[in-house]
Design a protein around this motif. Structure first.
Motif, PDB file in Angstrom:
ATOM      1  N   GLU A   1      67.127 -28.848 -15.014  1.00  0.00           N
ATOM      2  CA  GLU A   1      65.780 -29.717 -15.705  1.00  0.00           C
ATOM      3  C   GLU A   1      65.063 -30.310 -14.840  1.00  0.00           C
ATOM      4  O   GLU A   1      63.746 -30.332 -15.242  1.00  0.00           O
ATOM      5  CB  GLU A   1      67.230 -30.781 -16.294  1.00  0.00           C
ATOM      6  N   ARG A   2      65.374 -29.830 -13.726  1.00  0.00           N
ATOM      7  CA  ARG A   2      64.657 -30.494 -12.555  1.00  0.00           C
ATOM      8  C   ARG A   2      63.769 -29.200 -11.827  1.00  0.00           C
ATOM      9  O   ARG A   2      63.330 -29.229 -11.401  1.00  0.00           O
ATOM     10  CB  ARG A   2      65.352 -30.211 -10.762  1.00  0.00           C
ATOM     11  N   GLN A   3      63.678 -27.715 -12.815  1.00  0.00           N
ATOM     12  CA  GLN A   3      62.646 -27.258 -12.597  1.00  0.00           C
ATOM     13  C   GLN A   3      61.641 -26.656 -13.355  1.00  0.00           C
ATOM     14  O   GLN A   3      61.122 -25.479 -13.863  1.00  0.00           O
ATOM     15  CB  GLN A   3      63.962 -25.403 -12.297  1.00  0.00           C
ATOM     16  N   LEU A   4      61.136 -27.695 -13.605  1.00  0.00           N
ATOM     17  CA  LEU A   4      59.859 -27.478 -14.923  1.00  0.00           C
ATOM     18  C   LEU A   4      59.134 -27.068 -14.654  1.00  0.00           C
ATOM     19  O   LEU A   4      58.410 -26.175 -15.316  1.00  0.00           O
ATOM     20  CB  LEU A   4      59.499 -28.792 -15.284  1.00  0.00           C
ATOM     21  N   GLU A   5      59.030 -27.162 -13.007  1.00  0.00           N
ATOM     22  CA  GLU A   5      57.576 -25.850 -13.099  1.00  0.00           C
ATOM     23  C   GLU A   5      57.640 -24.922 -12.629  1.00  0.00           C
ATOM     24  O   GLU A   5      56.510 -23.595 -12.823  1.00  0.00           O
ATOM     25  CB  GLU A   5      57.291 -26.441 -11.767  1.00  0.00           C
ATOM     26  N   ALA A   6      59.111 -24.548 -12.218  1.00  0.00           N
ATOM     27  CA  ALA A   6      59.237 -23.099 -12.384  1.00  0.00           C
ATOM     28  C   ALA A   6      59.348 -22.365 -13.945  1.00  0.00           C
ATOM     29  O   ALA A   6      58.600 -21.212 -14.181  1.00  0.00           O
ATOM     30  CB  ALA A   6      60.739 -22.743 -11.613  1.00  0.00           C
ATOM     31  N   CYS A   7      59.870 -23.216 -14.760  1.00  0.00           N
ATOM     32  CA  CYS A   7      59.822 -22.170 -16.305  1.00  0.00           C
ATOM     33  C   CYS A   7      58.149 -22.696 -16.555  1.00  0.00           C
ATOM     34  O   CYS A   7      58.025 -21.511 -17.476  1.00  0.00           O
ATOM     35  CB  CYS A   7      60.556 -23.643 -16.683  1.00  0.00           C
TER      36      CYS A   7
ATOM     37  N   GLN B   1      63.198 -44.761 -11.375  1.00  0.00           N
ATOM     38  CA  GLN B   1      63.626 -43.873 -10.551  1.00  0.00           C
ATOM     39  C   GLN B   1      64.273 -42.514 -10.308  1.00  0.00           C
ATOM     40  O   GLN B   1      64.113 -41.393 -10.075  1.00  0.00           O
ATOM     41  CB  GLN B   1      62.836 -44.580  -9.196  1.00  0.00           C
ATOM     42  N   HIS B   2      65.944 -43.258 -11.011  1.00  0.00           N
ATOM     43  CA  HIS B   2      66.458 -42.371 -10.297  1.00  0.00           C
ATOM     44  C   HIS B   2      67.090 -41.532 -11.061  1.00  0.00           C
ATOM     45  O   HIS B   2      66.922 -40.718 -10.811  1.00  0.00           O
ATOM     46  CB  HIS B   2      68.169 -42.997 -10.218  1.00  0.00           C
ATOM     47  N   TYR B   3      66.923 -42.280 -12.680  1.00  0.00           N
ATOM     48  CA  TYR B   3      67.106 -41.020 -13.825  1.00  0.00           C
ATOM     49  C   TYR B   3      65.565 -40.241 -13.601  1.00  0.00           C
ATOM     50  O   TYR B   3      66.043 -39.357 -13.742  1.00  0.00           O
ATOM     51  CB  TYR B   3      67.078 -41.808 -14.995  1.00  0.00           C
ATOM     52  N   SER B   4      64.921 -40.291 -12.860  1.00  0.00           N
ATOM     53  CA  SER B   4      63.201 -40.557 -13.224  1.00  0.00           C
ATOM     54  C   SER B   4      63.929 -38.646 -12.466  1.00  0.00           C
ATOM     55  O   SER B   4      63.386 -37.664 -12.716  1.00  0.00           O
ATOM     56  CB  SER B   4      62.065 -40.666 -12.952  1.00  0.00           C
ATOM     57  N   LYS B   5      64.119 -38.656 -11.164  1.00  0.00           N
ATOM     58  CA  LYS B   5      65.028 -37.589  -9.774  1.00  0.00           C
ATOM     59  C   LYS B   5      65.985 -37.013 -10.814  1.00  0.00           C
ATOM     60  O   LYS B   5      65.575 -35.783  -9.941  1.00  0.00           O
ATOM     61  CB  LYS B   5      65.215 -38.901  -9.198  1.00  0.00           C
ATOM     62  N   LEU B   6      66.467 -36.847 -10.937  1.00  0.00           N
ATOM     63  CA  LEU B   6      67.869 -36.484 -11.861  1.00  0.00           C
ATOM     64  C   LEU B   6      68.189 -35.811 -13.302  1.00  0.00           C
ATOM     65  O   LEU B   6      67.864 -34.899 -13.414  1.00  0.00           O
ATOM     66  CB  LEU B   6      69.283 -37.518 -11.568  1.00  0.00           C
ATOM     67  N   GLY B   7      66.453 -35.734 -13.258  1.00  0.00           N
ATOM     68  CA  GLY B   7      65.358 -34.869 -14.433  1.00  0.00           C
ATOM     69  C   GLY B   7      65.708 -35.837 -15.800  1.00  0.00           C
ATOM     70  O   GLY B   7      66.201 -34.724 -16.757  1.00  0.00           O
TER      71      GLY B   7
END
Length: 887
Positions: free
Chosen positions: A812-818, A385-391
């Protein structure tokens, strides 16, 4: 109902008429019709107005609405001075939810019988339903005068003052009523609720001392001890009696040591000067409540340095030892504070290494006892979960695969793996792993719902309904059953998915269903106006009324309304036929002929699906009819009288002639109930811009800027408004002089000057947005709108540069915007039609940033991903362990 009219019946017929009324009240409708026939069959009384009205009322409850209306109107025409005829006419209007007309009918009835209790009661219910509070107070006063011995008469009259904000009047009436009342027993719930209601009125009136004295005086008669202590602690705090308030708060913490709000209130009372004193408070609470988790969790929010490391270490060790699945959610808030995420990662990585080597949390700590094997699984679970949150999905998948290999039967691991894929942009693989998790525990309703949600987001509606059907009533269509049960997440997810698939009619249908559900909630409060006064649930009743007043501010309604408004705006710009024509030939990698064939296949498949759905609906209708045939007569009659709205037709909704009127219907509640939402004001601007309403556009802009002047959507609205005002020969010239003068007057407050050029204003925004991908996208969109096709290459270059810069700034945390930007690029909505080379180059760049996102897959990548999904499916069917982190 009493009879007062100019058409008096002889004694024999009068007794028959009374039996008609009695049959109606007892729901013996067929007998009532027989008695009505006895009167109306007599030529002398064939047009007796009140009998006709009662017959029509009975028929309305038997589902014969048209015949009922005809009889009631005929009866009213024959006897305009009849209280009964007007009352019945009002009842039918109320059943149709025409409350204004019903109130008019009731008032006409009261002109001929002003002291009719039933009509006054019905009128008061409509008045409070419509929030006509002055009229409600007057009607309740009449009821009090007529029935002063009834409890509901006093309470209703007092409630009317409360709703009007007259607290002194409310308390005066209730105190007068309490003089005549004594508790019927030691545990008189209704009397206890009345006392607490009086306390709540005092609190709203700001009478803290009076409220505290009242609590102390009637403490023995109040049954809700927790609420009493909460109010007492609050009152003592506001009155400066801090030690007494502290004592009560500690008692509340003893009752519920996991209530975060209690700890916050205790801190406010003790007013610690710094982290050391705050920590001392929690250290003392830990001794008192050694098993409570909250005194160990809350200090992590304010501690720093070595103290933070020590406390976090202890908290994590205890949680991992117990096997707390939601541990990451509990500490996720710490990740917003600089450096704390790194500390958590360093500690958990150390646990993983030590547990793998020696089975303990620390190799250098021989005193620590050996941990069970499950502890290592939960450590892996946390790290994933930690790595997923950090992208960092690759690392997250690698860790979760270790956990699955260790314990292949734990449902949470497969659910998390699916979530990782979903957050990384691979919704297809996410669906497969959620299906695998669901197969491990078919009785888990939550996992089943998450699996269905992912399937809906992937556009696999029929498969999602199959999963949802496992927990819906047998013999019903899952989607319709969930809609009837007002399952909002299902409706909003379906609406968003249908919109992505281009099935705009279905999307609008789901949005309208959400709107109808909220309207039904408003209508459903009608039954509680009299019930709550009888049962004395007064505090809950007032809370319900205030909730209903702002019901459509709920996030579910906001989501559905925004989807509907966006869809209607799109249909306004390009009606459905134009959208269908434009889409031919624009499919990636398909010629115009192939695209037409594909659309033909899609239409045939949609037609087959619709036929299957209709067949299922017919079967369900037959089953319901058979079930109703065995029900009792009065139950069937009451169902028949229920208000029924017109069925929603997706095709009709998508081909509406007035899409903007429909958009305004969804918009008004947002502007009225969400005045502090920038998104609501920007939606309003877009709708009023399409309707060419400059003053309403200006109002939305001024309000939005007062809320958040830096919002990128607001910037887009400002630029478009500025471009409109700059068009002196077009839009501005067409305005009336007062409108034009008002707009010019407010330009400085919006832009800092009355003579700002749109291009310069947008260029300044772009310059400030360097490093912010979302703002850059908005600025480049407006640059293309202002400068036209000649700026396409410059906009593409700037977008590519923003992606390159963003790779070093956490994009990497802005997948939706991209993803949204790429979809709009591909469809031509962002920078017009893009040639294949530039589009492929941009896709490759995005694929490097988001290697798991299917939106950016090349044909080769898509084929490999499809093969991987087939492999996952075969593993699920064969019951094998998944270990596909590097797919």
């Amino acid at each position: 109902m009493s009879q007062t009219s100019s058409q008096q019946l002889p004694p024999k017929e009068q007794s028959i008429f009374k039996r008609i009324v009695k049959c109606y009240e007892q729901k013996q409708y067929k007998n009532g019709l027989k008695f009505a026939k006895q009167i109306l069959s007599n030529p002398k009384f064939s047009e007796h107005g009140e009998t006709l009205a009662m017959k029509g009322l009975i028929l309305s409850y038997m589902g014969k609405k048209d015949e009922a209306w005809e009889l009631v109107k005929r009866g009213l025409k024959n006897n305009l001075k009849s209280c009964i005829c007007w009352h019945v006419f009002g009842l039918l209007q109320r059943a149709e939810r025409k409350y204004d007309e019903a109130m008019k009918a009731y008032k006409c009835a009261l002109r001929f019988e002003s002291d009719n209790m039933q009509i006054l009661r019905d009128l008061s219910l409509l008045q409070v339903q419509m929030r006509i509070l002055d009229g409600y107070r007057d009607t309740r006063y009449q009821l009090l005068l007529l029935r002063p011995q009834q409890k509901a008469s006093w309470i209703g009259y007092a409630m009317s003052f409360h709703l009007l904000g007259d607290y002194d009047g409310t308390l005066a009436i209730l105190k007068e009523y309490c003089k005549t009342q004594k508790p019927s027993s030691q545990y008189d719930y209704e009397h206890s609720e009345l006392l607490l209601y009086m306390v709540s009125v005092m609190l709203e009136a700001g009478q803290q001392q009076a409220a505290l004295d009242f609590l102390n005086e009637h403490d023995a008669n109040i049954m809700d001890r927790t609420y009493t202590k909460e109010v007492r602690a609050r009152l003592c705090s506001e009155l400066g009696r801090l030690s007494e308030s502290e004592t009560v708060m500690r008692e509340l913490i003893s009752v519920n040591p996991e209530n975060r709000a209690y700890y916050a209130q205790l801190e406010e009372l003790l007013k610690p000067s710094g982290p050391v004193e705050r920590m001392a408070i929690y250290a003392d609470l830990r001794k008192t409540h050694p098993r409570a988790a909250m005194p160990r969790r809350l200090p992590l929010d304010f501690l720093t340095g070595d103290e933070f490391v020590k406390e976090l270490d202890n908290y994590l060790r205890q949680s991992f030892h117990k096997g707390v699945p939601q541990l990451f959610r509990l500490v996720e808030g710490l990740y917003d504070q600089p450096g704390k995420a790194d500390v958590a990662l360093r500690l958990v990585e150390g646990y993983r290494s030590s547990l793998a080597d020696c089975g303990r949390f620390g190799e250098s700590d021989p005193a620590s006892s050996a941990e069970p094997p499950s502890t290592l699984v939960w450590v892996w679970y946390y790290l994933a979960q930690h790595y997923s949150k950090l992208g960092r999905p690759a690392e997250a998948l690698r860790v979760i695969d270790l956990a699955i290999e260790h314990t292949p039967t734990l449902t949470e691991l497969y659910s998390l793996k699916g979530q990782i894929y979903k957050d990384a942009g691979d919704i297809v693989s996410a669906c497969e792993y959620l299906k695998e998790a669901q197969s491990l525990d078919t009785a888990d309703r939550y996992v089943n719902s998450v699996c269905a949600r992912y399937l809906i987001q992937a556009g696999r509606m029929e498969e999602a309904e199959q999963f949802l059907g496992r927990f819906t009533r047998e013999g019903t269509i899952a989607g319709e059953h969930l809609a009837d049960m007002q399952c909002m997440w299902y409706l909003t997810e379906c609406a968003a998915s249908y919109k992505r698939l281009g099935q705009y009619g279905q999307a609008l249908k789901k949005c309208h269903e959400v709107e109808r559900h909220f309207n039904e909630m408003v209508e459903d409060q009608f039954d509680f106006h009299s019930y709550c006064l009888r049962k004395m649930t007064l505090r809950a009743y007032v809370s319900m009324l205030r909730l209903e007043d702002k019901l459509k501010a709920h996030p579910y309604y906001f989501t559905a309304a925004r989807l509907a408004i966006d869809t209607y705006l799109m249909l306004h710009r390009r009606p459905l036929d134009a959208l269908a024509d434009d889409s031919v030939g624009k499919n990636d990698g398909l010629s115009a002929g192939e695209a037409k064939k594909l659309r033909s296949k899609q239409r045939k498949a949609q037609k087959r699906a619709e036929q299957e759905r209709q067949k299922a609906e017919q079967e369900q209708a037959a089953r319901l009819a058979a079930r109703k045939a065995h029900n009792k007569e009065h139950d069937a009659d009451s169902d028949a009288n229920a208000f029924k709205e017109e069925a929603l037709d997706p095709e009709k909704l998508a081909r509406t002639d007035k899409p903007l009127d429909q958009a305004v219907t969804f918009l008004r509640p947002l502007l009225n109930l969400c005045p502090d939402s920038v998104e609501a004001q920007c939606l309003g601007f877009d709708v009023y811009r399409a309707r060419q309403r400059p003053l309403l556009m200006l109002r939305c802009l001024l309000k939005a800027k007062s809320i958040d002047a830096s919002h990128p959507w607001l910037h887009a609205c400002l630029v478009r408004f500025l471009a409109m005002t700059a068009d002196q020969q077009g839009a501005m010239a067409a305005m009336e002089p007062p409108v034009r003068a008002l707009i010019v007057q407010h330009l400085p407050s919006l832009f800092g000057s009355a003579s700002v050029a749109p291009k310069a204003f947008n260029d300044a925004f772009l310059a400030k947005s360097a490093g912010d991908f979302v703002n850059t996208c908005w600025g480049l969109r407006l640059k293309y709108e202002l400068e036209g096709p000649s700026s396409q290459s410059a906009c593409l270059a700037a977008l590519t540069a923003a992606l390159s810069a963003g790779s070093a700034a956490g994009i990497e945390r802005q997948l939706e915007a991209c993803s949204n930007a790429y979809i709009e690029l591909r469809s031509g909505d962002l920078f017009g039609t893009i040639d294949a080379d530039n589009l492929n180059r941009l896709r490759t760049q995005l694929h490097d940033l988001f290697p798991y996102a299917r939106e950016f897959f090349s044909p080769t990548d898509a084929a490999a991903a499809a093969a991987a999904v087939v492999k996952i499916q075969s593993q699920v069917l064969n019951g094998e362990t998944s270990n596909n982190g590097d797919e």
